[in-house]
Design an enzyme around this catalytic site. Structure first.
Site, short mmCIF file in Angstrom:
data_model
loop_
_atom_site.label_atom_id
_atom_site.label_comp_id
_atom_site.label_asym_id
_atom_site.label_seq_id
_atom_site.Cartn_x
_atom_site.Cartn_y
_atom_site.Cartn_z
N VAL A 40 0.76 -2.06 -0.18
CA VAL A 40 0.22 0.11 0.69
C VAL A 40 0.92 1.49 0.30
CG1 VAL A 40 -1.76 1.13 1.29
CG2 VAL A 40 -1.78 -1.14 1.41
N LYS A 110 -7.42 9.25 -0.55
CA LYS A 110 -7.09 9.14 0.15
C LYS A 110 -7.88 10.36 1.49
CE LYS A 110 -4.40 12.72 1.92
NZ LYS A 110 -3.79 12.79 3.04
N GLY A 114 -4.06 9.46 6.33
CA GLY A 114 -3.27 8.67 6.28
C GLY A 114 -3.85 7.27 7.87
N ASP A 155 -12.97 -9.09 8.28
CA ASP A 155 -11.81 -8.36 8.85
C ASP A 155 -12.07 -7.47 9.85
OD1 ASP A 155 -8.83 -8.85 9.90
OD2 ASP A 155 -8.31 -8.17 7.71
P1 ADP Z 1 -4.03 -5.34 4.32
O1 ADP Z 1 -4.91 -6.02 2.86
O2 ADP Z 1 -2.40 -5.61 3.83
O3 ADP Z 1 -3.96 -6.07 5.95
P2 ADP Z 1 -4.68 -2.28 3.77
O4 ADP Z 1 -5.72 -2.56 2.46
O5 ADP Z 1 -5.84 -3.15 4.87
O6 ADP Z 1 -4.00 -3.86 3.03
O7 ADP Z 1 -4.22 -1.52 4.23
C1 ADP Z 1 -2.78 -1.46 4.79
C2 ADP Z 1 -3.30 -0.06 5.78
O8 ADP Z 1 -2.92 0.80 4.24
C3 ADP Z 1 -4.08 0.35 6.38
O9 ADP Z 1 -4.43 -0.60 7.90
C4 ADP Z 1 -4.22 1.48 6.53
O10 ADP Z 1 -3.25 1.58 7.46
C5 ADP Z 1 -3.77 2.02 5.38
N1 ADP Z 1 -4.99 2.58 4.22
C6 ADP Z 1 -4.37 1.00 3.22
N2 ADP Z 1 -5.36 1.97 2.41
C7 ADP Z 1 -6.17 2.70 2.62
C8 ADP Z 1 -6.82 5.35 2.42
N3 ADP Z 1 -7.67 4.66 1.29
N4 ADP Z 1 -6.42 5.59 3.21
C9 ADP Z 1 -4.96 5.53 3.89
N5 ADP Z 1 -4.44 4.81 4.84
C10 ADP Z 1 -5.05 2.91 4.10
MG MG Z 2 -5.81 -4.78 6.53
MG MG Z 3 -6.66 -7.82 3.96
#
Ligand code: ADP
Ligand code: MG
Ligand code: MG
Length: 335
Positions: A40, A110, A114, A155
């Site tokens: 990410v 965003k 974040g 989740d």
């Molecule tokens: P994973 O499936 O690896 O857990 P996530 O989709 O949960 O991936 O994203 C990992 C982290 O990235 C999140 O816990 C958050 O902190 C950050 N994140 C993900 N998407 C966003 C977003 N749209 N805006 C801000 N932070 C984000």
């Molecule tokens: Mg996650």
């Molecule tokens: Mg995930």
């Protein structure tokens, strides 16, 4: 403290993740956080420099049951297809999607600076119950919407909820989500062990909503006390629910109901949304983000901070933007 550890489904993302059409439209910036999940990243759109978040989904890591038919007949990951379709103020929205040989590139809005709720909790925010109720009811609204569409997130936890400086929260990470139906029971759990209900940990099949309510109950408990209610799987199945601090009778009642070990007695999302504690009045004008939680200037006011700072010639806005995010991350496991 570190994020709950579980079996990693993580992939190492390299240069290959940005290859293809995606890079004609977006410039990829630094990884979000310094933790394990390398997939990410911040990104901005070349046409208007809109700052966004790109998630790179490695095709070979997407399980067989997590693919669906896309609009043009090609297969897409359910995570991507769901987030493209869903429209709700408390669910993150997808701006664009691309793919190359190995990856799907999902570009999301965003939201705020974040910060997710794991990070938020780690900073020991000074929350009172009305503000806590305001934050948590938004997760409830997202889940109520999902369940009404027969979608299970599976989740729900602090790190899969992001928060902005108006205490507006959005649910993210649909990588474990699925459709449910009345006559189908699931036998595999895809979420995070610490948030998994006792009956599922004990090996029982599950319909879905009752599992989701348990993980929401854990999330509410963690937001309230900043500690997990149960120390391990055995404690989750057997242990009594105790409260490290005094809370209102309404909040205690709700927590006990959501974390009821017997799934048939557990609070449903409709009961949650009509509960007195969730419906209590909140005067949001009295809460100022940087007074509630210690944060940097750009987190208190990201809109101001980012304006005009994204010229490719003007150094790296991202290192500034991401400095405070230093967490270890975890991925869901199958139980
Ligand atoms: P994973 O499936 O690896 O857990 P996530 O989709 O949960 O991936 O994203 C990992 C982290 O990235 C999140 O816990 C958050 O902190 C950050 N994140 C993900 N998407 C966003 C977003 N749209 N805006 C801000 N932070 C984000
Ligand atoms: Mg996650
Ligand atoms: Mg995930």
């Amino acid at each position: 403290s570190s994020r709950p550890h579980s079996m990693s489904l993580m992939s190492q993302c390299g240069e290959e993740q940005v290859a293809g059409e995606y890079s004609k439209h977006y410039v990829t910036l630094k990884q979000i956080g310094k933790g394990a999940y390398g997939c990410v990243k911040m990104a901005y759109r070349r046409s208007d420099r809109l700052l966004a978040v790109a998630k790179f989904i490695l095709k070979e890591k997407v399980g067989a049951q997590f693919w669906v038919d896309g609009p043009d007949g090609r297969k897409v990951p359910l995570e991507l297809s769901l987030l493209m379709t869903l429209k709700h103020p408390n669910i993150v929205s997808v701006i664009d999607m691309y793919e190359n040989d190995k990856y799907f590139q999902m570009v999301m809005e965003k939201h705020g600076a974040g910060m997710d709720l794991f990070e938020f909790i780690e900073r020991r925010p000074r929350l009172d119950e009305p503000l806590l109720s305001y934050i948590f009811r938004q997760i409830g609204q997202a889940v109520e919407y999902l369940h009404s569409l027969n979608i299970l997130h599976r989740d729900i936890k602090d790190e899969n909820v992001i928060i902005d400086n108006k205490f507006h929260v959005k649910l993210i990470d649909f990588g474990s989500a699925t459709f449910m139906s009345k006559d189908t029971l699931f036998s595999t759990f895809y979420g995070t062990t610490e948030y998994c209900s006792p009956e599922v940990l004990a090996g029982n099949k599950y319909a879905g909503p009752e599992l989701e309510m348990w993980s929401m109950g854990i999330t509410l408990y963690v937001l309230t006390f900043f500690v997990n209610p149960f120390s391990d799987i055995e404690d989750t199945i057997q242990g009594p629910l105790s409260f490290p601090q005094v809370v209102s009778d309404d909040l205690e009642h709700l927590l006990r109901w959501m974390l009821c070990k017997e799934p048939s007695q557990r609070c449903t999302v409709l009961q949650l949304m009509s509960h007195a504690w969730i419906r209590q009045p909140v005067n949001m004008s009295q809460y100022i983000f940087h007074e509630i939680v210690d944060c940097d200037r750009h987190e208190a006011n990201p809109e101001m901070y980012f304006s005009g700072s994204l010229s490719p010639r003007s150094g790296s806005p991202v290192s500034l933007a991401l400095d405070p995010l230093v967490k270890e991350r975890s991925n869901p496991s199958e139980v």
